[in-house]
Design a protein around this motif. Structure first.
Motif, PDB file in Angstrom:
ATOM      1  N   LEU A  27      -7.894  -6.651  -5.263  1.00 31.77           N
ATOM      2  CA  LEU A  27      -7.035  -4.730  -4.098  1.00 31.77           C
ATOM      3  C   LEU A  27      -8.509  -4.782  -3.898  1.00 31.77           C
ATOM      4  N   ARG A  28      -9.357  -6.192  -3.025  1.00 33.14           N
ATOM      5  CA  ARG A  28     -10.532  -6.275  -1.829  1.00 33.14           C
ATOM      6  C   ARG A  28      -9.556  -6.749  -0.382  1.00 33.14           C
ATOM      7  N   HIS A  29      -8.367  -6.988  -0.738  1.00 32.76           N
ATOM      8  CA  HIS A  29      -8.386  -7.956   0.734  1.00 32.76           C
ATOM      9  C   HIS A  29      -7.529  -6.454   1.659  1.00 32.76           C
ATOM     10  N   PHE A  30      -8.047  -6.429   3.007  1.00 31.67           N
ATOM     11  CA  PHE A  30      -7.804  -5.395   4.046  1.00 31.67           C
ATOM     12  C   PHE A  30      -8.587  -5.837   5.052  1.00 31.67           C
ATOM     13  N   HIS A  31      -7.542  -5.697   6.296  1.00 28.07           N
ATOM     14  CA  HIS A  31      -8.105  -6.168   7.989  1.00 28.07           C
ATOM     15  C   HIS A  31      -7.802  -5.011   8.847  1.00 28.07           C
ATOM     16  N   HIS A  32      -7.704  -5.913   9.671  1.00 25.63           N
ATOM     17  CA  HIS A  32      -7.863  -5.407  10.954  1.00 25.63           C
ATOM     18  C   HIS A  32      -6.719  -5.120  11.421  1.00 25.63           C
ATOM     19  N   SER A  33      -5.735  -6.038  11.575  1.00 29.94           N
ATOM     20  CA  SER A  33      -5.110  -6.022  12.264  1.00 29.94           C
ATOM     21  C   SER A  33      -3.680  -5.902  11.851  1.00 29.94           C
ATOM     22  N   TYR A  34      -2.439  -5.999  12.674  1.00 28.21           N
ATOM     23  CA  TYR A  34      -1.055  -5.398  11.090  1.00 28.21           C
ATOM     24  C   TYR A  34      -0.994  -6.864  10.885  1.00 28.21           C
ATOM     25  N   GLU A  35      -0.086  -7.001   9.590  1.00 31.63           N
ATOM     26  CA  GLU A  35       0.350  -8.693   8.848  1.00 31.63           C
ATOM     27  C   GLU A  35       1.763  -8.371   8.721  1.00 31.63           C
ATOM     28  N   ILE A  36       2.331  -8.934   8.906  1.00 25.30           N
ATOM     29  CA  ILE A  36       3.754  -9.378   8.941  1.00 25.30           C
ATOM     30  C   ILE A  36       4.189 -10.198   7.474  1.00 25.30           C
ATOM     31  N   TYR A  37       4.394  -9.996   6.679  1.00 26.16           N
ATOM     32  CA  TYR A  37       5.092 -11.029   5.814  1.00 26.16           C
ATOM     33  C   TYR A  37       5.986 -11.185   5.085  1.00 26.16           C
ATOM     34  N   TYR A  38       6.112 -12.255   5.419  1.00 24.46           N
ATOM     35  CA  TYR A  38       8.435 -12.267   5.180  1.00 24.46           C
ATOM     36  C   TYR A  38       8.381 -13.981   4.443  1.00 24.46           C
ATOM     37  N   LEU A  39       8.780 -13.332   3.202  1.00 18.29           N
ATOM     38  CA  LEU A  39       9.639 -14.462   2.071  1.00 18.29           C
ATOM     39  C   LEU A  39      10.942 -15.042   1.867  1.00 18.29           C
ATOM     40  N   LEU A  40      10.446 -16.367   1.280  1.00 21.46           N
ATOM     41  CA  LEU A  40      11.238 -17.263   2.816  1.00 21.46           C
ATOM     42  C   LEU A  40      11.806 -17.276   1.116  1.00 21.46           C
ATOM     43  N   GLU A  41      11.159 -17.947  -0.127  1.00 18.18           N
ATOM     44  CA  GLU A  41      12.228 -18.626  -1.070  1.00 18.18           C
ATOM     45  C   GLU A  41      10.942 -17.830  -2.152  1.00 18.18           C
ATOM     46  N   ASN A  42      12.216 -17.710  -3.086  1.00 18.56           N
ATOM     47  CA  ASN A  42      11.839 -16.894  -4.574  1.00 18.56           C
ATOM     48  C   ASN A  42      10.761 -15.811  -4.510  1.00 18.56           C
ATOM     49  N   GLU A  43      10.371 -15.045  -5.698  1.00 23.56           N
ATOM     50  CA  GLU A  43      10.073 -14.608  -5.707  1.00 23.56           C
ATOM     51  C   GLU A  43       8.262 -13.382  -6.283  1.00 23.56           C
ATOM     52  N   VAL A  44       8.068 -12.187  -5.545  1.00 22.32           N
ATOM     53  CA  VAL A  44       6.250 -12.713  -5.088  1.00 22.32           C
ATOM     54  C   VAL A  44       6.988 -10.629  -5.728  1.00 22.32           C
ATOM     55  N   THR A  45       5.171  -9.927  -6.024  1.00 21.08           N
ATOM     56  CA  THR A  45       4.995  -8.977  -6.390  1.00 21.08           C
ATOM     57  C   THR A  45       4.271  -8.619  -4.939  1.00 21.08           C
ATOM     58  N   TYR A  46       4.515  -7.787  -4.664  1.00 21.34           N
ATOM     59  CA  TYR A  46       2.894  -6.965  -3.519  1.00 21.34           C
ATOM     60  C   TYR A  46       3.171  -5.082  -3.640  1.00 21.34           C
ATOM     61  N   TYR A  47       1.641  -5.700  -3.677  1.00 22.39           N
ATOM     62  CA  TYR A  47       1.093  -3.860  -3.251  1.00 22.39           C
ATOM     63  C   TYR A  47       0.452  -3.556  -2.403  1.00 22.39           C
ATOM     64  N   ILE A  61       7.346  -7.038   5.114  1.00 23.68           N
ATOM     65  CA  ILE A  61       6.549  -6.238   4.666  1.00 23.68           C
ATOM     66  C   ILE A  61       5.427  -6.165   5.853  1.00 23.68           C
ATOM     67  N   ILE A  62       5.843  -4.863   6.306  1.00 23.19           N
ATOM     68  CA  ILE A  62       4.115  -4.579   7.775  1.00 23.19           C
ATOM     69  C   ILE A  62       3.235  -3.621   7.355  1.00 23.19           C
ATOM     70  N   VAL A  63       1.960  -5.150   7.417  1.00 20.90           N
ATOM     71  CA  VAL A  63       0.624  -3.994   6.275  1.00 20.90           C
ATOM     72  C   VAL A  63       0.433  -3.149   7.844  1.00 20.90           C
ATOM     73  N   PRO A  64      -0.035  -2.317   8.186  1.00 25.52           N
ATOM     74  CA  PRO A  64      -0.998  -2.254   8.875  1.00 25.52           C
ATOM     75  C   PRO A  64      -2.160  -2.154   9.133  1.00 25.52           C
ATOM     76  N   PRO A  65      -3.378  -1.980  10.465  1.00 25.22           N
ATOM     77  CA  PRO A  65      -4.366  -2.101   9.697  1.00 25.22           C
ATOM     78  C   PRO A  65      -5.001  -1.279   8.683  1.00 25.22           C
ATOM     79  N   ASN A  66      -6.200  -2.028   8.589  1.00 28.95           N
ATOM     80  CA  ASN A  66      -7.131  -1.084   7.586  1.00 28.95           C
ATOM     81  C   ASN A  66      -6.455  -0.569   6.538  1.00 28.95           C
ATOM     82  N   THR A  67      -4.958  -1.322   5.598  1.00 29.06           N
ATOM     83  CA  THR A  67      -4.816  -0.882   4.367  1.00 29.06           C
ATOM     84  C   THR A  67      -5.378  -1.987   3.436  1.00 29.06           C
ATOM     85  N   ILE A  68      -5.766  -1.437   2.388  1.00 28.71           N
ATOM     86  CA  ILE A  68      -5.128  -2.662   1.485  1.00 28.71           C
ATOM     87  C   ILE A  68      -4.403  -2.784   0.398  1.00 28.71           C
ATOM     88  N   HIS A  69      -3.912  -4.292   0.843  1.00 34.69           N
ATOM     89  CA  HIS A  69      -2.945  -4.559   0.227  1.00 34.69           C
ATOM     90  C   HIS A  69      -3.113  -6.042  -0.935  1.00 34.69           C
TER      91      HIS A  69
END
Length: 282
Positions: A27-47, A61-69
């Protein structure tokens, strides 16, 4: 080095990744751009946004800028995903024709049906192939990107709320409530005792749960939330460091500077200067 990382964060890129790894939340991960995360295979838990989603293939999942994820792989089987780093300036020229383009990026996580996945994935792979060429054609990449965003926007309109299930076991929900409390009260003095009194839990239990669930300490998370807010104020306000320290819960500007440099590997003043330089990226 950090200035290069900040610059990289403000550049468009798309990447494909597949790996066999079992990781825990960071939970120390954030950045200043949008991040678009598309899962192709298997399972992931996303905070993200104080919720934990169980993602399956076809989830977005579309992560807005400056959002901890952060993500967490619950098992060690192979995970495949495509990730897009999208700075807002990259699509600003298209906003004249479609003012709602950025609004499409502010959508809850959702899962795409099997029927519609092929079109979405074809656009992603076409974008990825062009991006990885020795001489990529930017106009073609942007063409695929705009088509992809429009397609996502149309699909997301079918889901006013996320159709991806949350992790809702009692222990997880209790910890998410604590994160929500910290996110809302970061500017106050918060200690384990504060949380203990607010949630009627033993301080040692809260401390152990933080480490077990999120792989970091309570104080690490609190500092990260505060530094994220400091970054926002450095970028958008003319406040002095003393005023920013007071507004974000630090004891004084010295405490702020020490913590900022430890997390961001750069001083607040150099960070502010680097952001000014980045804003002039063509």
């Amino acid at each position: 080095m950090i200035a290069e990382a900040l610059l990289f964060d403000q550049k468009f890129y798309i990447e494909y990744s597949e790996n066999n790894w079992k990781n825990s939340f960071n939970l120390r991960h954030f950045h200043h751009s949008y991040e678009i995360y598309y899962l192709l295979e298997n399972e992931v838990t996303y905070y993200i946004n104080n919720k934990i989603y169980n993602m399956k293939p076809g989830s977005v999942i579309i992560v807005p800028p400056n959002t901890i994820h952060t993500t967490h792989s619950p098992n060690s089987s192979q995970r495949k995903r495509i990730l897009i780093n999208l700075p807002p300036y990259y699509i600003e020229p298209f906003l004249k024709d479609d003012p709602n383009l950025l609004k499409r990026l502010h959508t809850p996580p959702f899962s795409i049906t099997e029927q519609k996945r092929k079109k979405v994935e074809n656009l992603l792979y076409a974008m990825l192939e062009e991006f990885n060429k020795a001489s990529p054609r930017k106009i073609l990449i942007k063409s695929f990107l705009i088509q992809f965003l429009i397609e996502l926007g149309e699909i997301s309109q079918e889901h006013f709320k996320s159709n991806i299930p949350n992790c809702d076991d009692p222990a997880t929900k209790r910890m998410l409530d604590i994160l929500d409390y910290i996110n809302s009260n970061y500017y106050r003095k918060i200690t384990l005792t504060t949380l203990s009194e607010a949630f009627f839990l033993n301080p040692s239990y809260i401390s152990r749960s933080f480490r077990k669930k999120f792989n970091l300490t309570f104080s690490d998370y609190l500092r990260t939330v505060r530094i994220k807010e400091v970054c926002q104020l450095l970028e958008t306000s003319s406040l002095k460091l003393e005023e920013i320290a007071e507004a974000t819960g630090f004891n004084d500007s010295g405490d702020l500077c020490r913590t900022f440099k430890a997390i961001m590997q750069i001083s607040p003043s150099k960070y502010k200067l680097s952001k000014r330089n980045i804003s002039n990226i063509p």
